[in-house]
Motif scaffolding. Structure first.
Motif, PDB file in Angstrom:
ATOM      1  N   ARG A   1       1.393  -1.574   0.177  1.00 29.82           N
ATOM      2  CA  ARG A   1      -0.351  -0.054  -0.429  1.00 29.82           C
ATOM      3  C   ARG A   1       0.724   0.998  -0.148  1.00 29.82           C
ATOM      4  NH1 ARG A   1      -4.672  -2.390  -1.839  1.00 29.82           N
ATOM      5  NH2 ARG A   1      -5.949  -3.929  -0.024  1.00 29.82           N
ATOM      6  N   TYR A   2       0.659   1.934  -1.087  1.00 31.10           N
ATOM      7  CA  TYR A   2       1.544   3.471  -0.909  1.00 31.10           C
ATOM      8  C   TYR A   2       1.321   4.290   1.050  1.00 31.10           C
ATOM      9  CZ  TYR A   2       2.206   8.761  -1.581  1.00 31.10           C
ATOM     10  OH  TYR A   2       2.826   9.598  -1.011  1.00 31.10           O
ATOM     11  N   ALA A   3       0.802   3.971   1.015  1.00 31.90           N
ATOM     12  CA  ALA A   3       0.690   4.408   2.783  1.00 31.90           C
ATOM     13  C   ALA A   3       1.734   3.819   3.491  1.00 31.90           C
ATOM     14  CB  ALA A   3      -0.589   4.564   3.807  1.00 31.90           C
ATOM     15  N   ALA A   4       1.862   2.527   3.144  1.00 32.09           N
ATOM     16  CA  ALA A   4       3.025   2.000   3.787  1.00 32.09           C
ATOM     17  C   ALA A   4       4.785   1.839   3.002  1.00 32.09           C
ATOM     18  CB  ALA A   4       2.510   0.402   4.073  1.00 32.09           C
ATOM     19  N   CYS A   5       4.440   2.340   1.986  1.00 28.98           N
ATOM     20  CA  CYS A   5       5.964   1.799   1.407  1.00 28.98           C
ATOM     21  C   CYS A   5       6.057   3.479   0.760  1.00 28.98           C
ATOM     22  CB  CYS A   5       5.202   1.719  -0.292  1.00 28.98           C
ATOM     23  SG  CYS A   5       6.583   0.930  -1.457  1.00 28.98           S
ATOM     24  N   CYS A   6       5.944   3.988  -0.256  1.00 34.22           N
ATOM     25  CA  CYS A   6       6.868   5.190  -0.825  1.00 34.22           C
ATOM     26  C   CYS A   6       6.040   6.988  -0.437  1.00 34.22           C
ATOM     27  CB  CYS A   6       6.449   5.470  -2.511  1.00 34.22           C
ATOM     28  SG  CYS A   6       7.723   4.433  -3.512  1.00 34.22           S
ATOM     29  N   GLY A   7       4.893   6.562   0.444  1.00 30.97           N
ATOM     30  CA  GLY A   7       4.714   7.614   1.223  1.00 30.97           C
ATOM     31  C   GLY A   7       4.391   8.060   2.233  1.00 30.97           C
ATOM     32  N   THR A   8       5.274   6.892   2.684  1.00 27.44           N
ATOM     33  CA  THR A   8       5.822   6.897   4.239  1.00 27.44           C
ATOM     34  C   THR A   8       7.793   8.213   4.415  1.00 27.44           C
ATOM     35  OG1 THR A   8       7.741   5.335   4.478  1.00 27.44           O
ATOM     36  CG2 THR A   8       5.670   5.634   5.122  1.00 27.44           C
ATOM     37  N   VAL A   9       8.219   7.813   3.106  1.00 26.84           N
ATOM     38  CA  VAL A   9       9.126   8.537   1.849  1.00 26.84           C
ATOM     39  C   VAL A   9       8.935  10.125   1.620  1.00 26.84           C
ATOM     40  CG1 VAL A   9      11.484   8.373   0.753  1.00 26.84           C
ATOM     41  CG2 VAL A   9      10.270   6.172   1.810  1.00 26.84           C
ATOM     42  N   HIS A  10       8.346   9.769   0.714  1.00 25.80           N
ATOM     43  CA  HIS A  10       7.625  11.217   0.241  1.00 25.80           C
ATOM     44  C   HIS A  10       7.065  11.835   1.735  1.00 25.80           C
ATOM     45  CE1 HIS A  10       6.136   8.641  -3.993  1.00 25.80           C
ATOM     46  NE2 HIS A  10       7.544   9.927  -3.186  1.00 25.80           N
ATOM     47  N   SER A  11       6.776  11.356   2.631  1.00 26.00           N
ATOM     48  CA  SER A  11       6.044  12.369   3.906  1.00 26.00           C
ATOM     49  C   SER A  11       7.872  13.020   4.873  1.00 26.00           C
ATOM     50  CB  SER A  11       5.210  11.824   4.568  1.00 26.00           C
ATOM     51  OG  SER A  11       5.361  10.624   5.522  1.00 26.00           O
ATOM     52  N   GLY A  12       8.889  11.917   4.419  1.00 26.49           N
ATOM     53  CA  GLY A  12       9.833  12.243   5.347  1.00 26.49           C
ATOM     54  C   GLY A  12       9.489  11.803   7.039  1.00 26.49           C
ATOM     55  N   ALA A  13       8.015  10.809   6.708  1.00 28.44           N
ATOM     56  CA  ALA A  13       8.273   9.635   8.142  1.00 28.44           C
ATOM     57  C   ALA A  13       9.280   8.843   8.518  1.00 28.44           C
ATOM     58  CB  ALA A  13       7.215   9.116   7.479  1.00 28.44           C
ATOM     59  N   ARG A  14       9.712   8.580   6.468  1.00 25.39           N
ATOM     60  CA  ARG A  14      11.196   7.342   7.117  1.00 25.39           C
ATOM     61  C   ARG A  14      11.592   7.681   5.554  1.00 25.39           C
ATOM     62  NH1 ARG A  14      11.046   2.591   3.947  1.00 25.39           N
ATOM     63  NH2 ARG A  14       8.922   2.979   3.158  1.00 25.39           N
TER      64      ARG A  14
ATOM     65  N   SER B   1      10.855   5.737  -4.419  1.00 24.32           N
ATOM     66  CA  SER B   1      10.653   6.801  -4.194  1.00 24.32           C
ATOM     67  C   SER B   1      10.423   8.042  -5.901  1.00 24.32           C
ATOM     68  CB  SER B   1      10.536   7.147  -3.093  1.00 24.32           C
ATOM     69  OG  SER B   1      11.603   8.158  -2.989  1.00 24.32           O
ATOM     70  N   ARG B   2      11.232   7.751  -6.092  1.00 22.20           N
ATOM     71  CA  ARG B   2      11.362   9.203  -7.254  1.00 22.20           C
ATOM     72  C   ARG B   2      10.165   8.688  -7.747  1.00 22.20           C
ATOM     73  NH1 ARG B   2      14.189  12.735  -7.565  1.00 22.20           N
ATOM     74  NH2 ARG B   2      14.812  12.415  -9.817  1.00 22.20           N
ATOM     75  N   TYR B   3      10.187   7.165  -8.992  1.00 19.48           N
ATOM     76  CA  TYR B   3       9.132   6.852  -9.416  1.00 19.48           C
ATOM     77  C   TYR B   3       7.424   7.076  -9.759  1.00 19.48           C
ATOM     78  CZ  TYR B   3       5.758   4.127 -12.824  1.00 19.48           C
ATOM     79  OH  TYR B   3       5.225   4.159 -13.403  1.00 19.48           O
ATOM     80  N   SER B   4       7.865   6.737  -7.706  1.00 20.07           N
ATOM     81  CA  SER B   4       6.183   7.589  -7.817  1.00 20.07           C
ATOM     82  C   SER B   4       6.125   8.406  -7.146  1.00 20.07           C
ATOM     83  CB  SER B   4       5.965   6.737  -6.177  1.00 20.07           C
ATOM     84  OG  SER B   4       5.876   5.619  -6.121  1.00 20.07           O
ATOM     85  N   ALA B   5       7.331   9.536  -7.384  1.00 19.03           N
ATOM     86  CA  ALA B   5       6.789  11.220  -7.461  1.00 19.03           C
ATOM     87  C   ALA B   5       6.784  11.666  -8.573  1.00 19.03           C
ATOM     88  CB  ALA B   5       8.341  11.376  -6.662  1.00 19.03           C
ATOM     89  N   TYR B   6       6.640  10.969  -9.830  1.00 17.75           N
ATOM     90  CA  TYR B   6       6.579  11.521 -11.292  1.00 17.75           C
ATOM     91  C   TYR B   6       4.716  10.967 -11.074  1.00 17.75           C
ATOM     92  CZ  TYR B   6      11.363  13.224 -12.899  1.00 17.75           C
ATOM     93  OH  TYR B   6      11.889  13.805 -12.974  1.00 17.75           O
TER      94      TYR B   6
END
Length: 133
Positions: free
Chosen positions: A14-27, A38-43
């Motif tokens: 799930r996004y919230a447990a994957c790249c979402g945590t990196v995007h938010s700065g939580a991890r 995470s950069r691919y997901s950011a694109y």
């Protein structure tokens, strides 16, 4: 993006447990591959500030204009990684990203280089190209 949605990076999580945590700065991204995903997901999500923040200052563009980018990202395949682990200072990730523009399919094949800067992974540069699929 819905927190219940699958992550665009193709991890199957799930996004919230994957790249979402990196995007938010939580991890922080612990490896070069995690940063690349995470950069691919950011694109996909058009997170310009995140992309610029995770780009090495020596190669980073002044700005991105993803809001008007017609690309619709379809999927990511990581072909290989070299180094880029938690104890490394450099790493390489080879990947294929598929996308569509105006109904035509394309693929981006890239060998990306990453380095640690002030303790965090950043994208340095990449070699490769885009072609019709």
């Amino acid at each position: 993006m819905s927190v219940a949605a699958l992550c665009p990076c193709g991890s199957g999580r799930r996004y919230a447990a994957c790249c979402g945590t990196v995007h938010s700065g939580a991890r922080p991204a612990r490896t070069a591959e995690i940063l690349m995903r995470s950069r691919y997901s950011a694109y996909v999500l058009r997170l310009e500030a995140y992309l610029l923040h995770t780009w090495h200052p020596a190669t980073r563009p002044e700005r991105l204009d993803l809001q008007d980018d017609p690309a619709r990202w379809l999927g990511l395949t990581v072909r290989s990684t070299r180094a880029g682990g938690p104890q490394d200072d450099t790493g390489e990730v080879s990947f294929t990203a598929r996308y569509r523009v105006d109904g035509e399919s394309f693929r981006l094949d890239e060998d990306s280089r990453f380095v640690r800067l002030d303790g965090s992974w950043v994208y340095l540069d990449g070699e490769g190209g885009t072609g019709a699929r």
